[in-house]
Design a protein around this motif. Sequence first.
Motif, PDB file in Angstrom:
ATOM      1  N   ASP A   1     -47.251 -12.430   0.985  1.00 40.24           N
ATOM      2  CA  ASP A   1     -47.844 -11.953  -0.396  1.00 40.24           C
ATOM      3  C   ASP A   1     -49.064 -12.435  -0.716  1.00 40.24           C
ATOM      4  OD1 ASP A   1     -47.317 -14.638  -0.865  1.00 40.24           O
ATOM      5  OD2 ASP A   1     -45.686 -14.281  -2.361  1.00 40.24           O
ATOM      6  N   HIS A   2     -49.913 -12.883   0.338  1.00 47.78           N
ATOM      7  CA  HIS A   2     -51.280 -13.394   0.043  1.00 47.78           C
ATOM      8  C   HIS A   2     -52.073 -12.084   0.155  1.00 47.78           C
ATOM      9  CE1 HIS A   2     -50.241 -17.557  -0.192  1.00 47.78           C
ATOM     10  NE2 HIS A   2     -49.824 -17.452   1.180  1.00 47.78           N
ATOM     11  N   PRO A   3     -53.168 -12.037  -0.545  1.00 50.08           N
ATOM     12  CA  PRO A   3     -54.142 -10.754  -0.425  1.00 50.08           C
ATOM     13  C   PRO A   3     -54.817 -10.879   0.963  1.00 50.08           C
ATOM     14  CG  PRO A   3     -54.588 -11.751  -2.376  1.00 50.08           C
ATOM     15  CD  PRO A   3     -53.527 -12.864  -1.664  1.00 50.08           C
ATOM     16  N   VAL A   4     -54.930  -9.566   1.462  1.00 51.95           N
ATOM     17  CA  VAL A   4     -55.555  -9.183   2.633  1.00 51.95           C
ATOM     18  C   VAL A   4     -56.942  -9.046   2.425  1.00 51.95           C
ATOM     19  CG1 VAL A   4     -55.528  -7.780   4.469  1.00 51.95           C
ATOM     20  CG2 VAL A   4     -53.249  -8.430   3.627  1.00 51.95           C
ATOM     21  N   ARG A   5     -57.754  -9.647   3.416  1.00 53.50           N
ATOM     22  CA  ARG A   5     -59.220  -9.615   3.330  1.00 53.50           C
ATOM     23  C   ARG A   5     -59.541  -8.432   4.406  1.00 53.50           C
ATOM     24  NH1 ARG A   5     -63.778 -11.729   1.294  1.00 53.50           N
ATOM     25  NH2 ARG A   5     -62.613 -13.478   0.388  1.00 53.50           N
ATOM     26  N   CYS A   6     -59.926  -7.297   4.246  1.00 50.63           N
ATOM     27  CA  CYS A   6     -60.570  -6.380   5.027  1.00 50.63           C
ATOM     28  C   CYS A   6     -61.680  -6.525   5.807  1.00 50.63           C
ATOM     29  CB  CYS A   6     -60.411  -4.973   4.592  1.00 50.63           C
ATOM     30  SG  CYS A   6     -58.943  -4.345   3.575  1.00 50.63           S
ATOM     31  N   ARG A   7     -62.002  -5.951   7.036  1.00 49.06           N
ATOM     32  CA  ARG A   7     -63.312  -6.114   7.515  1.00 49.06           C
ATOM     33  C   ARG A   7     -64.345  -5.656   6.351  1.00 49.06           C
ATOM     34  NH1 ARG A   7     -64.246  -4.118  13.549  1.00 49.06           N
ATOM     35  NH2 ARG A   7     -65.841  -5.562  13.345  1.00 49.06           N
ATOM     36  N   GLY A   8     -65.497  -6.590   6.461  1.00 49.40           N
ATOM     37  CA  GLY A   8     -66.442  -6.398   5.265  1.00 49.40           C
ATOM     38  C   GLY A   8     -66.208  -7.077   3.947  1.00 49.40           C
ATOM     39  N   GLY A   9     -64.824  -7.593   4.074  1.00 48.29           N
ATOM     40  CA  GLY A   9     -64.412  -8.314   2.558  1.00 48.29           C
ATOM     41  C   GLY A   9     -63.819  -7.716   1.492  1.00 48.29           C
TER      42      GLY A   9
ATOM     43  N   MET B   1     -47.737   1.697   5.362  1.00 46.67           N
ATOM     44  CA  MET B   1     -48.856   1.404   6.274  1.00 46.67           C
ATOM     45  C   MET B   1     -48.980  -0.297   6.231  1.00 46.67           C
ATOM     46  SD  MET B   1     -51.706   3.832   4.388  1.00 46.67           S
ATOM     47  CE  MET B   1     -52.734   3.660   5.810  1.00 46.67           C
ATOM     48  N   LEU B   2     -49.161  -0.896   7.334  1.00 43.90           N
ATOM     49  CA  LEU B   2     -49.083  -2.074   7.554  1.00 43.90           C
ATOM     50  C   LEU B   2     -50.756  -2.525   7.335  1.00 43.90           C
ATOM     51  CD1 LEU B   2     -48.081  -4.729   8.887  1.00 43.90           C
ATOM     52  CD2 LEU B   2     -49.318  -3.945  11.070  1.00 43.90           C
ATOM     53  N   VAL B   3     -50.965  -3.766   6.708  1.00 44.78           N
ATOM     54  CA  VAL B   3     -52.168  -4.274   6.320  1.00 44.78           C
ATOM     55  C   VAL B   3     -52.169  -5.620   6.767  1.00 44.78           C
ATOM     56  CG1 VAL B   3     -52.631  -2.659   4.549  1.00 44.78           C
ATOM     57  CG2 VAL B   3     -51.608  -4.848   3.944  1.00 44.78           C
ATOM     58  N   PHE B   4     -53.427  -5.983   7.292  1.00 43.83           N
ATOM     59  CA  PHE B   4     -53.637  -7.520   7.778  1.00 43.83           C
ATOM     60  C   PHE B   4     -55.047  -7.871   7.436  1.00 43.83           C
ATOM     61  CE2 PHE B   4     -53.717  -4.021  11.068  1.00 43.83           C
ATOM     62  CZ  PHE B   4     -54.764  -4.427  11.764  1.00 43.83           C
ATOM     63  N   ASP B   5     -55.311  -9.242   7.817  1.00 38.14           N
ATOM     64  CA  ASP B   5     -56.728  -9.503   7.615  1.00 38.14           C
ATOM     65  C   ASP B   5     -57.598  -9.073   8.984  1.00 38.14           C
ATOM     66  OD1 ASP B   5     -56.472 -11.341   5.479  1.00 38.14           O
ATOM     67  OD2 ASP B   5     -55.805 -12.850   6.581  1.00 38.14           O
ATOM     68  N   GLU B   6     -58.684  -8.520   8.434  1.00 37.26           N
ATOM     69  CA  GLU B   6     -59.722  -7.720   9.370  1.00 37.26           C
ATOM     70  C   GLU B   6     -59.302  -6.440   9.694  1.00 37.26           C
ATOM     71  OE1 GLU B   6     -63.003  -9.045  10.178  1.00 37.26           O
ATOM     72  OE2 GLU B   6     -62.315 -10.436   8.625  1.00 37.26           O
ATOM     73  N   VAL B   7     -58.311  -5.792   8.669  1.00 36.26           N
ATOM     74  CA  VAL B   7     -58.036  -4.397   8.959  1.00 36.26           C
ATOM     75  C   VAL B   7     -59.486  -3.534   8.702  1.00 36.26           C
ATOM     76  CG1 VAL B   7     -57.325  -4.015   6.944  1.00 36.26           C
ATOM     77  CG2 VAL B   7     -56.495  -2.347   8.637  1.00 36.26           C
ATOM     78  N   GLU B   8     -59.614  -2.684   9.513  1.00 32.37           N
ATOM     79  CA  GLU B   8     -60.794  -1.678   9.445  1.00 32.37           C
ATOM     80  C   GLU B   8     -60.401  -1.053   7.966  1.00 32.37           C
ATOM     81  OE1 GLU B   8     -64.332  -0.429   9.675  1.00 32.37           O
ATOM     82  OE2 GLU B   8     -63.475  -1.218  11.245  1.00 32.37           O
ATOM     83  N   VAL B   9     -61.318  -0.984   7.235  1.00 33.53           N
ATOM     84  CA  VAL B   9     -61.346  -0.151   5.788  1.00 33.53           C
ATOM     85  C   VAL B   9     -61.007   1.101   6.039  1.00 33.53           C
ATOM     86  CG1 VAL B   9     -62.324   0.248   3.660  1.00 33.53           C
ATOM     87  CG2 VAL B   9     -62.603  -2.243   4.504  1.00 33.53           C
ATOM     88  N   LEU B  10     -61.636   1.981   6.728  1.00 33.67           N
ATOM     89  CA  LEU B  10     -61.344   3.178   6.637  1.00 33.67           C
ATOM     90  C   LEU B  10     -60.116   3.608   7.587  1.00 33.67           C
ATOM     91  CD1 LEU B  10     -62.426   5.966   5.334  1.00 33.67           C
ATOM     92  CD2 LEU B  10     -64.030   6.228   7.402  1.00 33.67           C
ATOM     93  N   ASP B  11     -59.802   2.903   8.495  1.00 32.27           N
ATOM     94  CA  ASP B  11     -58.537   3.037   9.313  1.00 32.27           C
ATOM     95  C   ASP B  11     -57.261   2.927   8.346  1.00 32.27           C
ATOM     96  OD1 ASP B  11     -60.068   2.955  11.566  1.00 32.27           O
ATOM     97  OD2 ASP B  11     -58.960   1.233  12.476  1.00 32.27           O
ATOM     98  N   LEU B  12     -57.647   2.244   7.154  1.00 36.71           N
ATOM     99  CA  LEU B  12     -56.410   2.084   6.318  1.00 36.71           C
ATOM    100  C   LEU B  12     -56.530   3.116   5.086  1.00 36.71           C
ATOM    101  CD1 LEU B  12     -54.305   0.457   4.576  1.00 36.71           C
ATOM    102  CD2 LEU B  12     -56.141  -1.058   3.689  1.00 36.71           C
ATOM    103  N   GLY B  13     -58.013   3.136   4.746  1.00 36.02           N
ATOM    104  CA  GLY B  13     -58.340   4.105   3.469  1.00 36.02           C
ATOM    105  C   GLY B  13     -58.364   5.559   3.754  1.00 36.02           C
ATOM    106  N   GLY B  14     -58.583   5.768   5.153  1.00 36.18           N
ATOM    107  CA  GLY B  14     -58.720   7.319   5.455  1.00 36.18           C
ATOM    108  C   GLY B  14     -57.343   7.698   5.492  1.00 36.18           C
TER     109      GLY B  14
END
Length: 203
Positions: free
Chosen positions: A44-52, A1-14
């Motif tokens: 390797d920096h932490p990703v900040r999702c939408r909502g923080g 799963m790709l993760v990136f800054d401002e990724v939608e939390v449930l798009d990732l988490g679901g």
Amino acid sequence: MLVFDEVEVLDLGGPFEVFSTAGRLARTADDEPLLRVLTIAATDHPVRCRGGLKVAADHTLDEDPPFDVLVIPGGVTAAVEADADVIDWLARRRKTSVLTFSVCTGAFLLASTGALDGRPAATHWEDQDELARRWPNIQVRTDVRWLDDGDIVTSAGISAGIDASLHIVSRLFGERLARRTATQMEYTWAAGRTTEAGPPGGP
């Protein structure tokens, strides 16, 4: 799963929850999870999702781990679309994956690779017009929550990604496991049902 800054939390988490739950419910002959979910980010920096919410990915693009299914969640994707390294990586790894799955505006990242040219695709109801305008050769479907087009599955936004993820589990490992996964999650899943991607009455 790709993760990136401002990724939608449930798009990732679901999808993460669906695939990891299925992995807990079904084991290999060596008593390992049948599915194992990895997250990957550009650095390797932490990703900040939408909502923080902050997420630390398992791998970076440079590590390029092996996997069978590529999952591209949505969110605010403009910066990622402009990142040639990410788009090149997606284009390359899509071709080596058994299946590629985009959720919501993850379809924009997939479209940026050229993978959706001449093909049908689903995305969030709010973004359908933009996807069609920017990539007029994509057949943007407005009548479905998710769409299986062989080696590519696309879905509408947020909760639609859960439905599509359960479909993928069903397709790869059987409907029984998909239904057990939905039951474990206390999620009502209508297998195979297509519904309007937009809210009642339209945007």
